[in-house]
Design a protein around this motif. Structure first.
Motif, PDB file in Angstrom:
ATOM      1  N   ILE A 129       7.655   7.344   7.107  1.00 53.82           N
ATOM      2  CA  ILE A 129       7.392   8.109   8.332  1.00 53.82           C
ATOM      3  C   ILE A 129       5.892   8.219   8.564  1.00 53.82           C
ATOM      4  O   ILE A 129       5.405   8.087   9.689  1.00 53.82           O
ATOM      5  N   GLY A 130       5.146   8.415   7.478  1.00 54.32           N
ATOM      6  CA  GLY A 130       3.693   8.483   7.593  1.00 54.32           C
ATOM      7  C   GLY A 130       3.114   7.184   8.134  1.00 54.32           C
ATOM      8  O   GLY A 130       2.243   7.195   9.005  1.00 54.32           O
ATOM      9  N   VAL A 131       3.608   6.048   7.633  1.00 55.58           N
ATOM     10  CA  VAL A 131       3.117   4.755   8.114  1.00 55.58           C
ATOM     11  C   VAL A 131       3.435   4.598   9.602  1.00 55.58           C
ATOM     12  O   VAL A 131       2.593   4.142  10.383  1.00 55.58           O
TER      13      VAL A 131
ATOM     14  N   ILE B 170       9.362   9.530   3.309  1.00 59.50           N
ATOM     15  CA  ILE B 170       8.285  10.275   3.960  1.00 59.50           C
ATOM     16  C   ILE B 170       7.074   9.378   4.138  1.00 59.50           C
ATOM     17  O   ILE B 170       6.400   9.399   5.173  1.00 59.50           O
ATOM     18  N   SER B 171       6.818   8.547   3.121  1.00 60.65           N
ATOM     19  CA  SER B 171       5.711   7.597   3.235  1.00 60.65           C
ATOM     20  C   SER B 171       5.954   6.653   4.413  1.00 60.65           C
ATOM     21  O   SER B 171       5.032   6.341   5.178  1.00 60.65           O
TER      22      SER B 171
ATOM     23  N   PRO C 265       3.359   1.883  -4.647  1.00 60.26           N
ATOM     24  CA  PRO C 265       2.931   2.942  -5.568  1.00 60.26           C
ATOM     25  C   PRO C 265       4.008   4.004  -5.794  1.00 60.26           C
ATOM     26  O   PRO C 265       3.930   4.762  -6.736  1.00 60.26           O
ATOM     27  N   LEU C 266       5.000   4.076  -4.900  1.00 61.33           N
ATOM     28  CA  LEU C 266       6.015   5.122  -5.007  1.00 61.33           C
ATOM     29  C   LEU C 266       7.316   4.586  -5.594  1.00 61.33           C
ATOM     30  O   LEU C 266       8.360   5.211  -5.445  1.00 61.33           O
TER      31      LEU C 266
ATOM     32  N   VAL D 131       0.827  -1.214   0.000  1.00 64.41           N
ATOM     33  CA  VAL D 131       0.000   0.000   0.000  1.00 64.41           C
ATOM     34  C   VAL D 131       0.858   1.258   0.000  1.00 64.41           C
ATOM     35  O   VAL D 131       0.587   2.204  -0.736  1.00 64.41           O
ATOM     36  N   ALA D 132       1.921   1.273   0.816  1.00 68.70           N
ATOM     37  CA  ALA D 132       2.604   2.541   1.043  1.00 68.70           C
ATOM     38  C   ALA D 132       3.887   2.701   0.238  1.00 68.70           C
ATOM     39  O   ALA D 132       4.304   3.821  -0.012  1.00 68.70           O
TER      40      ALA D 132
ATOM     41  N   LEU E  81       1.012   6.565  11.513  1.00 71.28           N
ATOM     42  CA  LEU E  81      -0.300   5.906  11.503  1.00 71.28           C
ATOM     43  C   LEU E  81      -0.329   4.738  12.482  1.00 71.28           C
ATOM     44  O   LEU E  81      -1.266   4.599  13.284  1.00 71.28           O
TER      45      LEU E  81
END
Lengths: 457, 310
Positions: free
Chosen positions: B114-116, B111-112, B100-101, B96-97, B119
């Motif tokens: 860090i976002g995970v 950054i994704s 896609p990148l 998921v995280a 979350l």
């Protein structure tokens, strides 16, 4: 020529915007005093609005300082919380009033710092003592942060991308441990917080009886933040700023063009840390204390996420994103933390909730699907979003028909879950943030710019 | 003397637990060039799954059999569940995280991550209602034993051997199986290996599966030693494991393991240093070590010499 014209226009727009903002803030805060109880409840001095405005001003300064480093120089540093801590502690240590030193440092039998800046200029109660003392302490806070940035930058700035990130993150953790060290207690008060420092509320002008005549507690952080951000913007538009951007785009090419990499990286790092230190001092004023355990890596991540949401490389984007972020986390999403119980299945609030929920889901899904309309292999992504939206809509329909009056899931902590899901959506779907690397002025004046380009051809 | 021995034993055991997390970091970094900031939080979530699945299974099984037998049977079953669910979590996070990148700049993926991490921490806070929760005592591993005059939990003694066994299995897997060869190829050259017909998505998923499984085992050992779990419990062990991975030379599994053992031992000796407030510096020491390594030997102990790394 066009460049010059554009920057002049931008500067004028920025100046006007800053003045309007400052006046607006003063008016907003004093509206309740002018109009008495006629104002809506969100304008009362105790309202969450002013918390958001103050914290937003402080965070926007820190976010812009981080953007200078990450967005404009391309140095990915995660040490912002450490530099904020340095600024906050310098400010707090230097401004604890002489009379309060005994009580603040009671565990260590008084402070090792035998003076207090506001007291040197006549005490924190007098305008001169307050303004000079606080301003000097904030400046020194920035300078200490910049000095440490210089020292840590000497070895660390040779590293690249993620190694630099993890090294600066580690540095912030070291700083935090040092400030909690017991033997430094007479200066830093150990792991306890330093309290009784001058705060934003000290800037409210009172009459002899102590009643507030003019509230300036929101004006002050805005003033400092706007001044600092203006300096950063001027720096970015100068030849140094262009050198920073050249380093961001391609280090080797920049070096070949005669840009001294080490010097410019260090300059950017120190300036960014200086403003992070100033932001830290303001943050100490905002929370009324300085305590090391607040400045964790979570704080850095928070600021990084703000920068990403606003767009890496966009000053106005960072500012707007800060206020949105702070407003969401402190104010607008607060209701998610409390249980919601409607009085009856036909209560108008319940209908409003259902309608708003459905509209938000439909709009968000439409936006995400529209965003992903181009490119290969995005069909499954769109299908997933659509499926999720349909599921949520099915749930809300069931909720509407079943006549339940209690909204499930809402309790302490749900706000942050929703919030982090929103952030993940931004990171995954809107990678370039709200403004990308453009500025608000670019977007507002974009039509004229296009005309200018044609004329140039 | 007793203090020294128990400190050493504790250091080795904590080091082993860091090693299990560090392998996940080093493998992901080797292949994706990504510091998976969420890995420490996956470790924390594995701990929480252990707590909730044990209490749930005990309640379920006590309906079928007696309370005592249920408690006996619940623990191994829940450990199995921890393993499966953590692997599923790691797999989903990658899909998921990060997937896609894949073509995005490296900073976006970080950054994704860090976002995970944000979350996972916030979700854990929500589920636990911000209250610290206690890991269920595991049979045998949680029991104490007398060694050299100090009583020590069995887990402290078992950890290093278990870690060594797992590392040997893992190196065999990487050096002598087809998927292992694919992993090495992808780590060497992302694009060329794609041209050679390697399905990189499945290789990357496999990496995350192995990393998460080891983090799950690590969480069982770590939380048996330090049973209290708060939503930020994973952050610090995660960062230290990353430092260990850098110390050993990122991308190298034996390096990460040796680095983790060294950090675990050093950290426990810093704790007993004879000056005031030495415990404050336990975490700071690790990061100071990190900065020193990065400055003087950025490739770590066993890292490959590559000029573009640092």
């Amino acid at each position: 020529m066009i460049q010059e014209k554009k920057s002049k226009k931008g500067a004028a727009a920025g100046l006007i915007l800053a003045a309007v903002l400052l006046i607006l803030v003063v008016v907003l805060e004093n509206l309740s005093a002018l109009l008495g109880n006629a104002v809506p409840s969100f304008l009362l001095p105790t309202s969450q609005l002013f918390v958001v405005l103050k914290k937003g001003a402080v965070y926007s300064l820190v976010a812009v300082s981080m953007n200078l480093l990450n967005g404009f120089t391309g140095l990915f540093s995660l040490g912002q919380a450490g530099f904020m801590l340095l600024g906050a502690y310098t400010y707090a240590i230097l401004t604890v009033p002489m009379s309060a030193k005994e009580t603040v440092y009671y565990l260590y039998g008084g402070s090792a710092v035998p003076f207090s800046l506001p007291d040197l200029f006549g005490g924190a109660d007098t305008p001169s003592g307050l303004i000079l003392g606080v301003a000097l302490a904030i400046l020194l806070g920035g300078c200490v942060a910049a000095l440490f940035a210089f020292l840590i930058g000497l070895p660390v700035l040779r590293l690249k991308s993620d190694y630099l990130a993890i090294a600066t993150l580690g540095f912030a953790e070291i700083i935090r441990a040092v400030f909690q060290w017991q033997p430094l207690g007479p200066i830093t008060n150990g792991a306890n917080m330093i309290t009784q420092i001058p705060t934003f509320n000290n800037f409210n002008i009172t009459d002899a009886n102590g009643t507030v005549i003019l509230r300036l507690s929101t004006f002050f952080p805005f003033l400092v933040a706007i001044l600092c951000i203006a300096i950063i913007v001027m720096l970015i538009n100068s030849s140094y700023g262009r050198a920073f951007k050249a380093i961001r785009e391609d280090e080797i090419a920049a070096e070949a063009m005669g840009i001294n990499l080490a010097k410019h990286k260090m300059l950017s790092f120190c300036i960014s840390s200086f403003f992070a230190g100033v932001g830290g001092a303001l943050f100490a004023m905002f929370v009324n204390n300085a305590q090391a355990k607040v400045y964790t890596s979570t704080m850095t991540y928070e600021i990084l996420l703000i920068v990403v949401i606003g767009g890496i490389g966009s000053i106005s984007g960072s500012c707007i994103a800060t206020f949105l972020y702070v407003a969401c986390s402190e104010w607008w999403l607060r209701f998610l933390d409390n249980t919601m119980q409607f009085s009856s299945p036909s209560a108008p609030e319940r209908t409003t909730f259902i309608v708003v929920f459905a509209v938000v889901v439909v709009l968000a899904a439409a936006l995400l699907i529209w965003r992903e309309r181009r490119g290969r292999g995005v069909f499954w992504k769109q299908a997933l979003v659509a499926l999720l939206a349909v599921a949520l809509l099915a749930w809300i329909t069931w909720f509407a028909l079943s006549g339940q009056t209690k909204v499930p899931l809402l309790r302490t902590g749900f706000r942050m879950v929703v919030f982090s899901v929103i952030i993940m959506i931004v990171v995954l779907f809107f990678r370039r943030g709200m403004l990308g690397d453009k500025e608000l002025t670019d977007i507002l004046f974009s039509r004229r710019k296009a005309v200018g380009k044609e004329a140039a051809q | 003397m007793e203090l020294l021995i128990s400190t050493l034993l504790f250091g080795i055991s904590v080091g082993g637990q860091y090693a299990l997390i560090a392998i996940g970091y080093t493998m992901v970094y080797g292949i994706l060039r990504l510091i998976n900031f969420a890995h420490g939080d996956v470790f924390m979530v594995a701990g929480l799954i252990g707590i909730y699945s044990t209490s749930l299974l005990t309640a379920l099984l006590s309906n079928i059999m007696g309370a005592e037998a249920a408690a006996m049977a619940a623990v191994p079953l829940s450990l199995l569940l921890v393993l499966v669910l953590t692997v599923a979590l790691g797999f989903c996070i990658e899909r998921v995280a990060y997937k896609p990148l894949r073509s995005a700049p490296r900073m976006s993926v970080m950054i994704s991550a860090i976002g995970v991490s944000y979350l996972l921490q916030n979700t854990a806070t929500y589920i636990t209602a911000a209250q610290p929760t206690n890991y269920p005592p595991l049979p045998f591993l949680g029991d104490t034993v007398e060694i050299a005059g100090t009583s020590i939990k069995w887990v402290v003694l078992v950890t290093p051997f278990l870690v060594l066994a797992l590392v040997i299995v893992l190196t065999q897997l990487i050096n002598h199986t087809k998927i292992g060869m694919a992993m090495r190829a992808v780590a060497k050259d992302f694009e060329t290996s794609q041209l050679m017909g390697i399905k990189i998505n499945s290789v990357i998923s496999m990496t995350f599966v192995i990393g998460s499984a080891l983090a799950a085992v690590g969480s069982m050992l770590y939380f048996t030693t330090y049973p209290t779990i708060v939503p930020t419990s994973g952050a610090m062990p995660g960062l230290k494991a990353f430092v260990a991975a850098v110390f050993g030379g990122i991308g190298s599994i034996p390096g990460a393991v040796i680095g983790a053992f060294l950090i675990g031992i050093c950290e426990n000796f810093v704790k007993i240093l004879p000056f005031e407030g030495a415990t404050t510096f336990v975490d700071a020491f690790t990061f100071a070590l990190l900065i020193i390594i990065l400055v003087f030997k950025p490739t770590g102990l066993f890292g490959e010499k590559a000029t573009d790394k640092v």
